[in-house]
Every structure is written in structure tokens, then in C-alpha cells.
Motif scaffolding. Structure first.
Motif, PDB file in Angstrom:
ATOM      1  N   LEU A 109      50.533  52.363  42.799  1.00 49.18           N
ATOM      2  CA  LEU A 109      50.710  51.056  42.685  1.00 49.18           C
ATOM      3  C   LEU A 109      50.146  50.066  44.004  1.00 49.18           C
ATOM      4  CD1 LEU A 109      51.947  48.653  41.060  1.00 49.18           C
ATOM      5  CD2 LEU A 109      54.084  48.802  42.230  1.00 49.18           C
ATOM      6  N   ILE A 110      50.540  50.848  45.121  1.00 51.14           N
ATOM      7  CA  ILE A 110      50.229  50.370  46.273  1.00 51.14           C
ATOM      8  C   ILE A 110      48.736  50.425  46.455  1.00 51.14           C
ATOM      9  CG2 ILE A 110      50.436  50.657  48.790  1.00 51.14           C
ATOM     10  CD1 ILE A 110      53.279  51.433  48.492  1.00 51.14           C
ATOM     11  N   HIS A 111      48.129  51.423  46.468  1.00 52.34           N
ATOM     12  CA  HIS A 111      46.754  51.925  46.375  1.00 52.34           C
ATOM     13  C   HIS A 111      45.998  50.882  45.472  1.00 52.34           C
ATOM     14  CE1 HIS A 111      46.693  55.071  49.252  1.00 52.34           C
ATOM     15  NE2 HIS A 111      47.450  55.954  48.438  1.00 52.34           N
ATOM     16  N   ALA A 112      46.332  50.768  44.421  1.00 51.49           N
ATOM     17  CA  ALA A 112      45.965  49.837  43.339  1.00 51.49           C
ATOM     18  C   ALA A 112      45.617  48.558  43.745  1.00 51.49           C
ATOM     19  CB  ALA A 112      46.478  49.809  41.791  1.00 51.49           C
ATOM     20  N   GLY A 113      46.784  47.926  44.215  1.00 53.42           N
ATOM     21  CA  GLY A 113      46.680  46.522  44.837  1.00 53.42           C
ATOM     22  C   GLY A 113      45.819  46.345  46.001  1.00 53.42           C
ATOM     23  N   LEU A 114      45.971  47.433  46.977  1.00 50.94           N
ATOM     24  CA  LEU A 114      45.279  47.263  48.098  1.00 50.94           C
ATOM     25  C   LEU A 114      43.706  47.390  47.805  1.00 50.94           C
ATOM     26  CD1 LEU A 114      47.241  49.253  50.711  1.00 50.94           C
ATOM     27  CD2 LEU A 114      47.368  46.883  50.418  1.00 50.94           C
TER      28      LEU A 114
ATOM     29  N   HIS B 170      54.630  33.113  47.706  1.00 50.68           N
ATOM     30  CA  HIS B 170      55.414  32.027  48.165  1.00 50.68           C
ATOM     31  C   HIS B 170      54.562  30.982  48.526  1.00 50.68           C
ATOM     32  CE1 HIS B 170      59.526  30.179  48.429  1.00 50.68           C
ATOM     33  NE2 HIS B 170      58.930  29.797  49.441  1.00 50.68           N
ATOM     34  N   PRO B 171      54.636  29.909  48.017  1.00 47.95           N
ATOM     35  CA  PRO B 171      55.690  29.140  46.951  1.00 47.95           C
ATOM     36  C   PRO B 171      54.971  29.551  45.638  1.00 47.95           C
ATOM     37  CG  PRO B 171      54.165  27.696  47.792  1.00 47.95           C
ATOM     38  CD  PRO B 171      54.089  28.532  48.833  1.00 47.95           C
ATOM     39  N   SER B 172      53.610  30.034  45.622  1.00 48.52           N
ATOM     40  CA  SER B 172      53.267  30.261  44.334  1.00 48.52           C
ATOM     41  C   SER B 172      51.832  31.195  44.293  1.00 48.52           C
ATOM     42  CB  SER B 172      52.614  28.834  43.519  1.00 48.52           C
ATOM     43  OG  SER B 172      51.517  28.687  43.882  1.00 48.52           O
ATOM     44  N   ILE B 173      51.589  31.823  43.428  1.00 43.83           N
ATOM     45  CA  ILE B 173      50.475  32.954  43.384  1.00 43.83           C
ATOM     46  C   ILE B 173      49.354  32.198  43.406  1.00 43.83           C
ATOM     47  CG2 ILE B 173      50.185  33.372  41.082  1.00 43.83           C
ATOM     48  CD1 ILE B 173      49.480  36.243  41.751  1.00 43.83           C
ATOM     49  N   GLU B 174      49.327  30.853  43.046  1.00 45.76           N
ATOM     50  CA  GLU B 174      47.845  30.115  42.959  1.00 45.76           C
ATOM     51  C   GLU B 174      47.550  29.797  44.300  1.00 45.76           C
ATOM     52  OE1 GLU B 174      49.575  30.170  38.896  1.00 45.76           O
ATOM     53  OE2 GLU B 174      50.229  29.891  40.764  1.00 45.76           O
ATOM     54  N   GLU B 175      48.254  29.902  45.178  1.00 47.92           N
ATOM     55  CA  GLU B 175      48.077  29.378  46.622  1.00 47.92           C
ATOM     56  C   GLU B 175      47.667  30.540  47.514  1.00 47.92           C
ATOM     57  OE1 GLU B 175      50.704  26.625  48.380  1.00 47.92           O
ATOM     58  OE2 GLU B 175      51.408  26.004  46.560  1.00 47.92           O
ATOM     59  N   SER B 176      47.535  31.808  47.090  1.00 46.71           N
ATOM     60  CA  SER B 176      47.474  33.167  47.811  1.00 46.71           C
ATOM     61  C   SER B 176      46.240  34.010  47.168  1.00 46.71           C
ATOM     62  CB  SER B 176      48.753  33.908  47.919  1.00 46.71           C
ATOM     63  OG  SER B 176      48.581  35.277  48.424  1.00 46.71           O
ATOM     64  N   GLU B 177      45.230  33.951  47.932  1.00 48.46           N
ATOM     65  CA  GLU B 177      44.015  34.567  47.250  1.00 48.46           C
ATOM     66  C   GLU B 177      44.542  36.117  47.322  1.00 48.46           C
ATOM     67  OE1 GLU B 177      39.143  34.772  47.937  1.00 48.46           O
ATOM     68  OE2 GLU B 177      40.522  34.377  49.877  1.00 48.46           O
ATOM     69  N   GLU B 178      44.972  36.784  48.377  1.00 50.25           N
ATOM     70  CA  GLU B 178      45.249  38.058  48.306  1.00 50.25           C
ATOM     71  C   GLU B 178      46.288  38.513  47.393  1.00 50.25           C
ATOM     72  OE1 GLU B 178      44.695  39.332  53.028  1.00 50.25           O
ATOM     73  OE2 GLU B 178      46.191  37.679  52.818  1.00 50.25           O
ATOM     74  N   GLY B 179      47.342  37.394  47.287  1.00 48.60           N
ATOM     75  CA  GLY B 179      48.472  37.917  46.085  1.00 48.60           C
ATOM     76  C   GLY B 179      47.636  37.894  44.820  1.00 48.60           C
ATOM     77  N   ARG B 180      46.972  37.188  44.610  1.00 45.15           N
ATOM     78  CA  ARG B 180      45.989  37.168  43.025  1.00 45.15           C
ATOM     79  C   ARG B 180      45.259  38.556  43.134  1.00 45.15           C
ATOM     80  NH1 ARG B 180      44.997  31.845  44.636  1.00 45.15           N
ATOM     81  NH2 ARG B 180      42.596  32.144  44.971  1.00 45.15           N
ATOM     82  N   GLN B 181      44.558  38.800  44.157  1.00 51.16           N
ATOM     83  CA  GLN B 181      43.703  39.966  44.086  1.00 51.16           C
ATOM     84  C   GLN B 181      44.437  41.196  44.027  1.00 51.16           C
ATOM     85  OE1 GLN B 181      41.990  39.547  48.044  1.00 51.16           O
ATOM     86  NE2 GLN B 181      40.156  38.017  47.144  1.00 51.16           N
ATOM     87  N   PHE B 182      45.548  41.376  44.589  1.00 49.30           N
ATOM     88  CA  PHE B 182      46.583  42.480  44.697  1.00 49.30           C
ATOM     89  C   PHE B 182      47.035  42.772  43.288  1.00 49.30           C
ATOM     90  CE2 PHE B 182      50.201  45.160  44.984  1.00 49.30           C
ATOM     91  CZ  PHE B 182      50.087  45.890  45.947  1.00 49.30           C
TER      92      PHE B 182
END
Length: 348
Positions: free
Chosen positions: A254-259, A166-178
Motif C-alpha cells: 500500500l505504501i509503495h503504491a501510493g508513493l 486536511h482540510p480536503s483532498i481537493e486542496e492536496s495534489e500529493e494526497g490525490r496522487q497517493f
């Protein structure tokens, strides 16, 4: 629900709830809080004169139809009321695209609670259907030439109170990495997210994704990251799983893959805006695909360092052997459709 342990108190290797607790503990230690909500599809079928399940759909309604085309309103209402009495909160329910096909969506919950709720939900659905003189099937593809039944999983992640999408994945480096981490391991996790030979009849048609891609609004990719509106927390949604999963193992992986994706600082590939259900073979060739069969999914997981790292050897060995035997039984049958029905239909 319980923890399964050996007499000396050590955790049993096959206890999926223990594995999910470990994954959630890893996320909390890294400062992340995850919630998940499921949207599960299932079919309602008529019973024969002896009370055995048939493949005759309960109705011939379509997506979001209402009575009289939708004959399952009362069954879905009873399912939701029963769940509420058990302190499990469904968010919505409706008729799905296929004849006799329905869906119930849940509110977000912490990963272990969401897994427990899903297991309970399946039991309630089957019990309420039976009390109404019907049979509920979570089989991914119970009928040919009709939509399959999937389990869509929405995942929200916060860190220090801030939603990573939020507000977008483009603004979140960690969100994109997950998300990149999940996509990297999607093929390796397929045997757990699509655990039956029947699962692979669903993928690649009727909006069930086959290719390992993501998008904001395109319906074809494996993962969608909807654009946030207003103050509603955003999430990402996986659309490949089906209702025959062991949710504890799937959610843990899923959690391990994202982390791992965050720790490895993975770059997220560009969003896919192509309709991969109708695009040319040349376009589809640009993207990696999920395994095409149970046997291929087994081999992919067996060769995965990721799966070996997070699932105990005893669990892996037993699970892969059981799935290989299942595959071989279907593959060697004279009538594969009949063999699948005999093995799966009344079980799932």
C-alpha cells in the motif's frame, strides 16, 4: 516479534516485517510520515458439547445493538482491557450488522506498530473468546446470506507537519496522487488483501466494495476520503481488505503504491457518487472491478510488474504456489462449501 535472517545476517525473503520497514523507510526518506488504524470485524460462535466450533452465532443482535440483544459486551470489554494491559490502545468496540458479529477499532499508529498490533489483536480475540466458551472467526464470509467480516484500514499521511487530506483532498495534489496510486494497483494487490477463496464471497455485497472507485461519503467505493471536521486530522479509508491478510505485506504494498502515484504524478479520477450495489449494469461497467476469484487474483498479481518490483521472487513463488494449491483443492471438491469450512474455519 523479531527480524528473520540467514546465518550470515542477510534478511530472509519471507520476512514481512523487513519488507514493511523498507517501505516505511522509503516514505520517511521522501519526507512523508504515515499512520494507520484498523477496524476489524469478526464473528463469535457457540461451541458444541465437545468444545468444537459450530456456526451457531453467539447472539442475534444487529448493528450497534446493546444488551440483551448484544450478548458480547463482556467479551469485547475483556478483549479491550487485555489489549490495554499490553499497551495496545483500542478506540472503540461495538456489535456489528450480522448475528454474533463484532468490531473493534484501534487508534492510529506507525505502520509497523499497527501491523504488530493487528496480529496481537487477533490472538487476543481468539484467546478471550475461548476463555468465554466461544469461538472467534475472522473468516471473511463464515455464514451465507449475512454480512461478511472486513478489515477497514484508515491511513493518514503528513509532510512537513501538514496532513495531506486536511482540510480536503481537493486542496492536496500529493494526497490525490497517493490515492490514485493505490487505486491503480488495487487489483494487483487483491491476492494479498483478500487471500482466501472465501474472501471473494464477501466482495460486492453488504457494503463490501467490488469496484475500484473513491468517494467522500458514498459507502460503495473501494476508498473513502471523509471530509474533515474541526481540527481532527483527516485520512483515507480502504474497505476491501479482510482480517485474513498478512498485514506486513499488505501495508508495505500500500505504501509503495501510493508513493509511486506521487512519483508518477498520477491524476485522481473523479469521485464516484453512484450506489454501485443497486445501480444498473451500464453504470457499473464504467468502473474497473477487483478480481472475482482467488485464481484471477493470483494471475493478476503474477503478471504485475509492481508486485515483482517490491516483493522478492522467492516469496512470490512460494506464496502463489500455496494459493494455487489452495484454490485447486476447493475447486475440485464435490462440496465446495464443506471443503472451505474444513480448510479455513478453524484456522481463521
Amino acid at each position: 516479534y523479531c527480524a528473520i535472517r540467514y546465518p550470515d545476517g542477510t534478511p530472509f525473503e519471507g520476512d514481512g516485517r523487513y519488507l514493511l520497514r523498507q517501505a516505511s523507510r522509503r516514505a520517511r526518506k521522501a519526507g512523508y510520515s504515515l499512520t494507520m488504524c484498523t477496524a476489524s470485524e469478526f464473528y463469535l460462535f457457540e461451541l458444541d458439547e465437545n468444545g468444537h466450533p459450530t456456526t451457531i452465532p453467539h447472539d442475534h443482535g444487529e448493528y450497534f445493538d446493546v444488551a440483551p440483544l448484544d450478548k458480547a459486551e463482556n467479551v469485547r470489554r475483556q478483549i479491550c482491557l487485555t489489549l490495554e494491559e499490553m499497551n495496545i490502545q483500542p478506540e472503540s468496540s461495538h456489535h456489528e450488522q450480522g448475528p454474533g458479529q463484532n468490531e473493534v477499532d484501534f487508534r492510529a499508529a506507525e505502520a509497523l506498530e499497527a501491523a504488530d498490533n493487528f496480529v496481537t489483536f487477533k490472538w487476543v480475540v481468539k484467546s478471550m473468546a475461548s476463555s468465554s466458551g466461544l469461538y472467534a472467526s475472522f473468516l471473511p464470509k463464515p455464514l451465507q446470506n449475512t454480512p461478511g467480516s472486513g478489515l477497514h484500514l484508515a491511513v493518514s499521511i503528513t509532510k512537513n507537519g501538514q496532513n495531506l487530506f486536511h482540510p480536503s483532498i481537493e486542496e492536496s495534489e500529493e494526497g490525490r496522487q497517493f490515492v490514485a496510486g493505490v487505486l491503480r494497483r488495487a487489483a494487483e494487490m487483491t491476492i494479498f488483501g483478500n487471500p482466501l477463496t472465501n474472501s471473494f464471497q464477501r466482495l460486492g455485497e453488504f457494503e463490501a466494495p467490488k469496484y475500484i472507485t473513491w468517494s467522500h461519503q458514498n459507502r460503495a467505493p473501494l476508498i473513502t476520503v471523509p471530509l474533515a471536521t474541526g481540527g481532527k486530522p483527516n485520512c483515507f479509508k480502504l474497505r476491501s481488505f479482510d482480517g485474513c491478510i498478512n498485514p506486513y505485506i499488505v501495508f508495505a504494498l500500500l505504501i509503495h503504491a501510493g508513493l509511486d502515484g506521487i512519483e508518477d504524478r498520477l491524476e485522481l479520477a473523479p469521485a464516484c457518487e453512484e450506489n454501485l450495489f443497486t445501480s444498473s449494469e451500464a453504470v457499473r461497467a464504467r468502473y474497473d472491478a477487483l478480481p472475482e476469484s482467488l485464481c484471477e487474483a493470483i494471475r493478476t498479481a503474477q503478471n504485475s510488474d509492481f508486485i515483482a518490483k517490491y516483493l522478492p521472487e522467492k516469496m512470490r513463488t512460494a506464496f502463489f504456489a500455496a494459493k494455487q494449491a489452495e484454490h485447486d483443492r476447493i475447486a475440485l471438491a464435490d462440496d465446495r462449501t464443506a471443503a472451505e469450512r474444513q480448510l479455513y474455519f478453524e484456522r481463521y
